[in-house]
Write an enzyme that holds these catalytic residues in place. Sequence first.
Site, PDB file in Angstrom:
ATOM      1  N   ASN A   1       0.869  -1.171   0.000  1.00 30.24           N
ATOM      2  CA  ASN A   1       0.000   0.000   0.000  1.00 30.24           C
ATOM      3  C   ASN A   1       0.909   1.226   0.000  1.00 30.24           C
ATOM      4  O   ASN A   1       1.417   1.633   1.046  1.00 30.24           O
ATOM      5  CB  ASN A   1      -0.893  -0.049   1.251  1.00 30.24           C
ATOM      6  CG  ASN A   1      -1.813   1.149   1.355  1.00 30.24           C
ATOM      7  OD1 ASN A   1      -1.729   2.085   0.554  1.00 30.24           O
ATOM      8  ND2 ASN A   1      -2.674   1.143   2.341  1.00 30.24           N
TER       9      ASN A   1
ATOM     10  N   ARG B   1      -9.464  17.001   6.350  1.00 26.98           N
ATOM     11  CA  ARG B   1     -10.298  17.314   5.169  1.00 26.98           C
ATOM     12  C   ARG B   1     -11.672  17.802   5.610  1.00 26.98           C
ATOM     13  O   ARG B   1     -12.254  17.255   6.554  1.00 26.98           O
ATOM     14  CB  ARG B   1     -10.477  16.057   4.306  1.00 26.98           C
ATOM     15  CG  ARG B   1      -9.222  15.684   3.555  1.00 26.98           C
ATOM     16  CD  ARG B   1      -9.393  14.378   2.815  1.00 26.98           C
ATOM     17  NE  ARG B   1      -8.424  13.402   3.275  1.00 26.98           N
ATOM     18  CZ  ARG B   1      -8.453  12.101   3.002  1.00 26.98           C
ATOM     19  NH1 ARG B   1      -9.409  11.604   2.261  1.00 26.98           N
ATOM     20  NH2 ARG B   1      -7.535  11.297   3.463  1.00 26.98           N
TER      21      ARG B   1
ATOM     22  N   GLU C   1      -8.155  -4.509   5.045  1.00 27.94           N
ATOM     23  CA  GLU C   1      -8.073  -4.313   3.591  1.00 27.94           C
ATOM     24  C   GLU C   1      -6.969  -5.185   2.987  1.00 27.94           C
ATOM     25  O   GLU C   1      -7.096  -5.678   1.872  1.00 27.94           O
ATOM     26  CB  GLU C   1      -7.792  -2.832   3.286  1.00 27.94           C
ATOM     27  CG  GLU C   1      -8.987  -1.944   3.585  1.00 27.94           C
ATOM     28  CD  GLU C   1      -8.607  -0.523   3.947  1.00 27.94           C
ATOM     29  OE1 GLU C   1      -8.032  -0.313   5.032  1.00 27.94           O
ATOM     30  OE2 GLU C   1      -8.883   0.387   3.145  1.00 27.94           O
TER      31      GLU C   1
ATOM     32  N   MET D   1      -7.779  12.183  16.700  1.00 32.04           N
ATOM     33  CA  MET D   1      -8.985  12.115  17.526  1.00 32.04           C
ATOM     34  C   MET D   1      -8.686  11.936  19.012  1.00 32.04           C
ATOM     35  O   MET D   1      -9.392  12.470  19.857  1.00 32.04           O
ATOM     36  CB  MET D   1      -9.876  10.981  17.011  1.00 32.04           C
ATOM     37  CG  MET D   1     -11.250  10.973  17.567  1.00 32.04           C
ATOM     38  SD  MET D   1     -12.086  12.566  17.374  1.00 32.04           S
ATOM     39  CE  MET D   1     -13.255  12.230  16.105  1.00 32.04           C
TER      40      MET D   1
ATOM     41  N   HIS E   1     -12.239   3.912  -0.145  1.00 34.98           N
ATOM     42  CA  HIS E   1     -12.293   2.955   0.973  1.00 34.98           C
ATOM     43  C   HIS E   1     -13.130   1.721   0.609  1.00 34.98           C
ATOM     44  O   HIS E   1     -13.625   1.032   1.502  1.00 34.98           O
ATOM     45  CB  HIS E   1     -12.952   3.566   2.236  1.00 34.98           C
ATOM     46  CG  HIS E   1     -12.108   4.556   2.966  1.00 34.98           C
ATOM     47  ND1 HIS E   1     -12.671   5.592   3.665  1.00 34.98           N
ATOM     48  CD2 HIS E   1     -10.771   4.664   3.126  1.00 34.98           C
ATOM     49  CE1 HIS E   1     -11.708   6.306   4.227  1.00 34.98           C
ATOM     50  NE2 HIS E   1     -10.542   5.768   3.904  1.00 34.98           N
TER      51      HIS E   1
ATOM     52  N   GLY F   1     -13.481   4.475  14.551  1.00 33.01           N
ATOM     53  CA  GLY F   1     -14.629   3.565  14.670  1.00 33.01           C
ATOM     54  C   GLY F   1     -14.316   2.346  15.518  1.00 33.01           C
ATOM     55  O   GLY F   1     -15.171   1.843  16.257  1.00 33.01           O
ATOM     56  N   GLU F   2     -13.060   1.889  15.449  1.00 30.52           N
ATOM     57  CA  GLU F   2     -12.693   0.682  16.199  1.00 30.52           C
ATOM     58  C   GLU F   2     -12.294   0.990  17.638  1.00 30.52           C
ATOM     59  O   GLU F   2     -12.399   0.129  18.512  1.00 30.52           O
ATOM     60  CB  GLU F   2     -11.508  -0.015  15.502  1.00 30.52           C
ATOM     61  CG  GLU F   2     -11.887  -0.630  14.168  1.00 30.52           C
ATOM     62  CD  GLU F   2     -10.676  -0.974  13.290  1.00 30.52           C
ATOM     63  OE1 GLU F   2      -9.587  -1.225  13.838  1.00 30.52           O
ATOM     64  OE2 GLU F   2     -10.837  -0.996  12.054  1.00 30.52           O
ATOM     65  N   ASN F   3     -11.800   2.227  17.861  1.00 29.89           N
ATOM     66  CA  ASN F   3     -11.170   2.524  19.162  1.00 29.89           C
ATOM     67  C   ASN F   3     -11.818   3.604  20.004  1.00 29.89           C
ATOM     68  O   ASN F   3     -11.366   3.863  21.106  1.00 29.89           O
ATOM     69  CB  ASN F   3      -9.709   2.932  18.931  1.00 29.89           C
ATOM     70  CG  ASN F   3      -8.891   1.802  18.374  1.00 29.89           C
ATOM     71  OD1 ASN F   3      -8.747   0.768  18.997  1.00 29.89           O
ATOM     72  ND2 ASN F   3      -8.388   1.983  17.171  1.00 29.89           N
TER      73      ASN F   3
ATOM     74  N   HIS G   1     -16.613   3.882   8.135  1.00 30.79           N
ATOM     75  CA  HIS G   1     -15.158   3.768   8.277  1.00 30.79           C
ATOM     76  C   HIS G   1     -14.623   5.122   8.745  1.00 30.79           C
ATOM     77  O   HIS G   1     -14.601   6.087   7.986  1.00 30.79           O
ATOM     78  CB  HIS G   1     -14.539   3.367   6.930  1.00 30.79           C
ATOM     79  CG  HIS G   1     -13.049   3.261   6.975  1.00 30.79           C
ATOM     80  ND1 HIS G   1     -12.360   2.073   6.832  1.00 30.79           N
ATOM     81  CD2 HIS G   1     -12.089   4.213   7.164  1.00 30.79           C
ATOM     82  CE1 HIS G   1     -11.066   2.301   6.935  1.00 30.79           C
ATOM     83  NE2 HIS G   1     -10.875   3.592   7.130  1.00 30.79           N
TER      84      HIS G   1
ATOM     85  N   ARG H   1      -2.667  -1.976  -3.425  1.00 36.09           N
ATOM     86  CA  ARG H   1      -3.828  -1.115  -3.273  1.00 36.09           C
ATOM     87  C   ARG H   1      -3.668  -0.002  -4.310  1.00 36.09           C
ATOM     88  O   ARG H   1      -2.639   0.691  -4.332  1.00 36.09           O
ATOM     89  CB  ARG H   1      -3.850  -0.511  -1.874  1.00 36.09           C
ATOM     90  CG  ARG H   1      -4.946   0.492  -1.722  1.00 36.09           C
ATOM     91  CD  ARG H   1      -4.848   1.237  -0.429  1.00 36.09           C
ATOM     92  NE  ARG H   1      -5.996   2.113  -0.287  1.00 36.09           N
ATOM     93  CZ  ARG H   1      -6.008   3.192   0.452  1.00 36.09           C
ATOM     94  NH1 ARG H   1      -4.938   3.552   1.133  1.00 36.09           N
ATOM     95  NH2 ARG H   1      -7.086   3.934   0.532  1.00 36.09           N
TER      96      ARG H   1
ATOM     97  N   GLY I   1      -9.585   3.580  12.558  1.00 31.44           N
ATOM     98  CA  GLY I   1      -8.945   3.880  13.843  1.00 31.44           C
ATOM     99  C   GLY I   1      -9.912   4.443  14.872  1.00 31.44           C
ATOM    100  O   GLY I   1      -9.884   4.055  16.047  1.00 31.44           O
TER     101      GLY I   1
HETATM  102  P1  AMP Z   1      -6.662   5.314  10.831  1.00 35.75           P
HETATM  103  O1  AMP Z   1      -6.492   6.325   9.739  1.00 35.75           O
HETATM  104  O2  AMP Z   1      -7.697   4.294  10.527  1.00 35.75           O
HETATM  105  O3  AMP Z   1      -5.353   4.707  11.282  1.00 35.75           O
HETATM  106  O4  AMP Z   1      -7.223   6.103  12.112  1.00 35.75           O
HETATM  107  C1  AMP Z   1      -6.504   7.134  12.729  1.00 35.75           C
HETATM  108  C2  AMP Z   1      -7.410   7.850  13.712  1.00 35.75           C
HETATM  109  O5  AMP Z   1      -7.847   6.923  14.722  1.00 35.75           O
HETATM  110  C3  AMP Z   1      -6.722   8.999  14.442  1.00 35.75           C
HETATM  111  O6  AMP Z   1      -7.580  10.127  14.487  1.00 35.75           O
HETATM  112  C4  AMP Z   1      -6.555   8.449  15.839  1.00 35.75           C
HETATM  113  O7  AMP Z   1      -6.561   9.461  16.813  1.00 35.75           O
HETATM  114  C5  AMP Z   1      -7.784   7.578  15.969  1.00 35.75           C
HETATM  115  N1  AMP Z   1      -7.651   6.681  17.120  1.00 35.75           N
HETATM  116  C6  AMP Z   1      -6.786   5.655  17.267  1.00 35.75           C
HETATM  117  N2  AMP Z   1      -6.922   5.118  18.512  1.00 35.75           N
HETATM  118  C7  AMP Z   1      -7.899   5.830  19.148  1.00 35.75           C
HETATM  119  C8  AMP Z   1      -8.486   5.795  20.457  1.00 35.75           C
HETATM  120  N3  AMP Z   1      -8.095   4.911  21.352  1.00 35.75           N
HETATM  121  N4  AMP Z   1      -9.463   6.698  20.742  1.00 35.75           N
HETATM  122  C9  AMP Z   1      -9.847   7.610  19.829  1.00 35.75           C
HETATM  123  N5  AMP Z   1      -9.335   7.694  18.592  1.00 35.75           N
HETATM  124  C10 AMP Z   1      -8.368   6.825  18.256  1.00 35.75           C
END
Ligand code: AMP
Length: 407
Positions: A7, A241, A386, A284, A180, A334-336, A208, A91, A332
């Site tokens: 990727n 963005r 992915e 975030m 995505h 949505g999962e965390n 996502h 990708r 990131g």
């Molecule tokens: P990604 O682009 O999918 O890697 O997601 C990155 C985003 O996920 C960033 O804004 C991170 O701050 C957020 N993120 C990762 N871990 C957490 C968490 N524990 N709580 C809130 N946001 C998170």
Amino acid sequence: MKILVLNCGSSSIKFQLFNMKNKSVPLKGIAEKVGLKGSFVRIEKANGEKVRFEGEIIDHLVGIEYILGITTSKKHGCIEKLNEIDAVGHRVVNGGERFSASVLITDEVQAEVERFCEIAPLHNPANLKGINAIKMLIPEIPQVAVFDTAFHQTLPPYAYMYAIPYSLYKKYGIRKYGYHGTSHYYISKRACDILKTDIKTQRIITIHLGNGASMAAVKEGKSIDTSMGFTPLEGLIMGTRSGDLDAGVLSFIMDKEKIGLSAISTLVNKQSGMLGITGVSSDMREIEDAANENHNERAILGLDMYHYRVKKYIGAYASVMGGVDILVFAGGIGENSPESREAICDGLEFLGIEFDQKKNKGLRSKEAIISKSTSPVKVMVVPTNEELVIAEDTMRIISEMKKKSRK
Ligand code: AMP
């Protein structure tokens, strides 16, 4: 069969080497700051051991050569020779209207990907650099392109057309492509696998939320609408963005601030979104900390705007699908981020979404159902993968190719 998944971004190269026998990943990693000062490669082995290599990575060719070197090294590698790799899956961000599925990379395919560089100037050129590097370093190994746009090629014209002169669509291909796609495909399918339900019977909203963020309405297994558009700028509020914006704002800012095309593009792509609103960060975690611990007003405003935009799209997609059966969070955030998931689902009982705060609390990076057992709509967290989709598509195409050549 061993598949290398690449990727390539403008200054990074993510890689995973898959052993398709058991879908395991003996080695993965990332080359960062490619072409910049302070570049390095970080790897993670199957046993969890992490190693960092500093080095001058002047371009993607050097980066991929570095990665291939690590892959075959006695100390850190997992294969002896490069010819143990059966294929490389890439990708590729934009495949335009031409590609609605993954394909074997030929000179003709490569020329088409090049043609779409105009639409995806931040992504496609980097993807092509990866393809060319593999061609130079291991020319005998077949390569497959897996497109971010492919899953959304099922959108009906009334969803993908913009209300601008039709001739511009014909002339330049200006329409919604959506991005995505590989993630939306994976999480919608995986959610149905977990629920043991047939995707052909389901109305799914996939959410996502990462640095880039997008949503899709997936009906009977097909994407029928998605929030990103001609470029990955449309739709949700993202790290940097803006997402949806009155097009009139752009010409107004250009006029008032006396800035040109490149500066306005930088403004909406790199200086807007959560960073632009909060002034705190695009990350975030830092924004949530600023809101919760310091009661930072702009961080609170940013979060309210962020959640509100997602909620609006949930309403829109439930409406175009005639209801919703499954809501899936990934990426990131949505999962965390239990906080984001809760704020987004708050007040959606009228749609049949009965959110379970207890199940949601503290849940990170794990497949789970976070709606009440009585909820008509299942709300889920499904960590996206992915790379696995790219590896599986690559394996399928290579196997078909081998079968054909045997005939
Ligand atoms: P990604 O682009 O999918 O890697 O997601 C990155 C985003 O996920 C960033 O804004 C991170 O701050 C957020 N993120 C990762 N871990 C957490 C968490 N524990 N709580 C809130 N946001 C998170």
